[in-house]
Design a protein around this motif. Sequence first.
Motif, PDB file in Angstrom:
ATOM      1  N   SER A 215      19.224  17.672  50.861  1.00 12.15           N
ATOM      2  CA  SER A 215      19.267  16.551  49.926  1.00 12.15           C
ATOM      3  C   SER A 215      20.303  16.805  48.845  1.00 12.15           C
ATOM      4  O   SER A 215      20.558  17.950  48.464  1.00 12.15           O
ATOM      5  CB  SER A 215      17.900  16.350  49.255  1.00 12.15           C
ATOM      6  OG  SER A 215      16.884  16.111  50.201  1.00 12.15           O
TER       7      SER A 215
ATOM      8  N   CYS B 187      22.923  20.476  45.772  1.00  9.65           N
ATOM      9  CA  CYS B 187      22.699  20.422  47.217  1.00  9.65           C
ATOM     10  C   CYS B 187      21.492  21.310  47.503  1.00  9.65           C
ATOM     11  O   CYS B 187      21.538  22.524  47.278  1.00  9.65           O
ATOM     12  CB  CYS B 187      23.930  20.914  47.967  1.00  9.65           C
ATOM     13  SG  CYS B 187      23.748  20.840  49.768  1.00  9.65           S
TER      14      CYS B 187
ATOM     15  N   SER C 127      32.167  18.337  50.062  1.00  7.88           N
ATOM     16  CA  SER C 127      31.019  18.380  50.978  1.00  7.88           C
ATOM     17  C   SER C 127      30.202  19.630  50.712  1.00  7.88           C
ATOM     18  O   SER C 127      30.728  20.664  50.272  1.00  7.88           O
ATOM     19  CB  SER C 127      31.477  18.394  52.448  1.00  7.88           C
ATOM     20  OG  SER C 127      32.145  17.200  52.787  1.00  7.88           O
TER      21      SER C 127
ATOM     22  N   THR D  66      27.148  17.793  54.407  1.00  6.18           N
ATOM     23  CA  THR D  66      26.677  16.671  53.612  1.00  6.18           C
ATOM     24  C   THR D  66      27.775  16.250  52.643  1.00  6.18           C
ATOM     25  O   THR D  66      28.109  17.003  51.724  1.00  6.18           O
ATOM     26  CB  THR D  66      25.409  17.046  52.816  1.00  6.18           C
ATOM     27  OG1 THR D  66      24.446  17.604  53.706  1.00  6.18           O
ATOM     28  CG2 THR D  66      24.826  15.828  52.129  1.00  6.18           C
TER      29      THR D  66
ATOM     30  N   ILE E 185      18.672  12.491  51.728  1.00  2.55           N
ATOM     31  CA  ILE E 185      19.210  12.932  53.008  1.00  2.55           C
ATOM     32  C   ILE E 185      18.144  13.760  53.696  1.00  2.55           C
ATOM     33  O   ILE E 185      17.590  14.669  53.099  1.00  2.55           O
ATOM     34  CB  ILE E 185      20.463  13.789  52.801  1.00  2.55           C
ATOM     35  CG1 ILE E 185      21.521  12.957  52.088  1.00  2.55           C
ATOM     36  CG2 ILE E 185      21.008  14.308  54.111  1.00  2.55           C
ATOM     37  CD1 ILE E 185      22.688  13.779  51.635  1.00  2.55           C
TER      38      ILE E 185
ATOM     39  N   ARG F 152      16.800  15.739  57.495  1.00  2.00           N
ATOM     40  CA  ARG F 152      17.077  16.142  58.879  1.00  2.00           C
ATOM     41  C   ARG F 152      15.770  16.058  59.628  1.00  2.00           C
ATOM     42  O   ARG F 152      14.793  16.700  59.261  1.00  2.00           O
ATOM     43  CB  ARG F 152      17.643  17.567  58.933  1.00  2.00           C
ATOM     44  CG  ARG F 152      17.911  17.983  60.371  1.00  2.00           C
ATOM     45  CD  ARG F 152      18.612  19.326  60.454  1.00  2.00           C
ATOM     46  NE  ARG F 152      18.779  19.694  61.827  1.00  2.00           N
ATOM     47  CZ  ARG F 152      19.744  19.268  62.602  1.00  2.00           C
ATOM     48  NH1 ARG F 152      20.647  18.461  62.118  1.00  2.00           N
ATOM     49  NH2 ARG F 152      19.825  19.644  63.864  1.00  2.00           N
TER      50      ARG F 152
ATOM     51  N   VAL G 287      25.657  12.612  56.277  1.00  2.00           N
ATOM     52  CA  VAL G 287      25.350  13.876  56.919  1.00  2.00           C
ATOM     53  C   VAL G 287      25.909  13.883  58.327  1.00  2.00           C
ATOM     54  O   VAL G 287      25.671  12.970  59.098  1.00  2.00           O
ATOM     55  CB  VAL G 287      23.818  14.104  57.004  1.00  2.00           C
ATOM     56  CG1 VAL G 287      23.533  15.409  57.707  1.00  2.00           C
ATOM     57  CG2 VAL G 287      23.211  14.112  55.621  1.00  2.00           C
TER      58      VAL G 287
END
Length: 332
Positions: A205, A217, A275, A289, A305, A307, A317
């Motif tokens: 995230s 991050c 990123s 990301t 975000i 997964r 992503v």
Amino acid sequence: MRSELLMIFLFVPLCPTVLHALRYFSTASSGVPNFPEFVVVGLVDDVQMVHYDSNTQRAEAKQGWMEKVTADDPRYWEKETQVSQRDQETYKDRISTLKKRFNQTGGVHTYQRMYGCEWDDETGVTNGFYQFGYDGEDFIAFDLRTKTWIAPTPQAVITKHEWDRDADQNERWKNYLTQECIDWLKKYLDYGRSSLLRTELPSVSLLQKTPSSPVTCHASGFYPNKIMLFWTRDGEELLEDVDHGEILHNHDGTFQKSIDLDVSSVKAEDWGRYSCVFLLSGVKEDIVTKLDPKVIKTNWGKTEIKRDGENAKSTGVTIKPVHTSHSGSLIT
């Protein structure tokens, strides 16, 4: 030719390797209310698998897979219990001795031992360690190379001279730390293979408290804890304007880690050049990301975000083969 080799080196990612470890922690204490006078904890890769304390007076398995140990040594638990019971009496006496050396009376005091070994399953490199502490400070440590003891405090010099004279015992400790300990570590890893050697990818995230705060991050739910987490700009790792957080434990046995990026000097049109990259040992894919305001979870908006299973499901992503150029060190 030299410049070509340099360019090749720059574009080879430094993937994290798995360094397995077997550690035992013994703690004797005096004057601590509602706490056992002696406790032993054994861990494989930071997972507790053995426990002993002066209240129960017996060594016990803390993982189901540790029950397999009796196949290799039927008397394992009996011997572990006996050794811990002997250490319990020995360490109690040592606290009394050290209180005299440090000119102490009463109060809370602790005497601790930590020993074990490490093994890199890719390079085969091993390492051993054996050290003691008193009242939270280093007291004495074993030097594997010289097979002698290092005394960082004057009160430990007497112990150093006494233990240095026992060359046979020191030789046995070196053999244990460099051979027997490694053998047991490999056995434990095999017993607990399904959990200790598993890999779990995290949810990633992007978070920001206020418009002027750094962008965080945050990766959570990964295993093992041999990872790399870093910010890039135009594919190159950023070494400035970033702040690494520590790897922390989750309640389910996985880990989490964060890294902050100071965006105060980043122009709005340049955000797409940045990123966050996550690398996990043993996994050939990285999680990238992109720094996109639309996917940042903030106090004034809710986007996230995630997964889910094998696929990254959210804007910004992508999961792709490792290729990013960076010079980051292994995060442990």
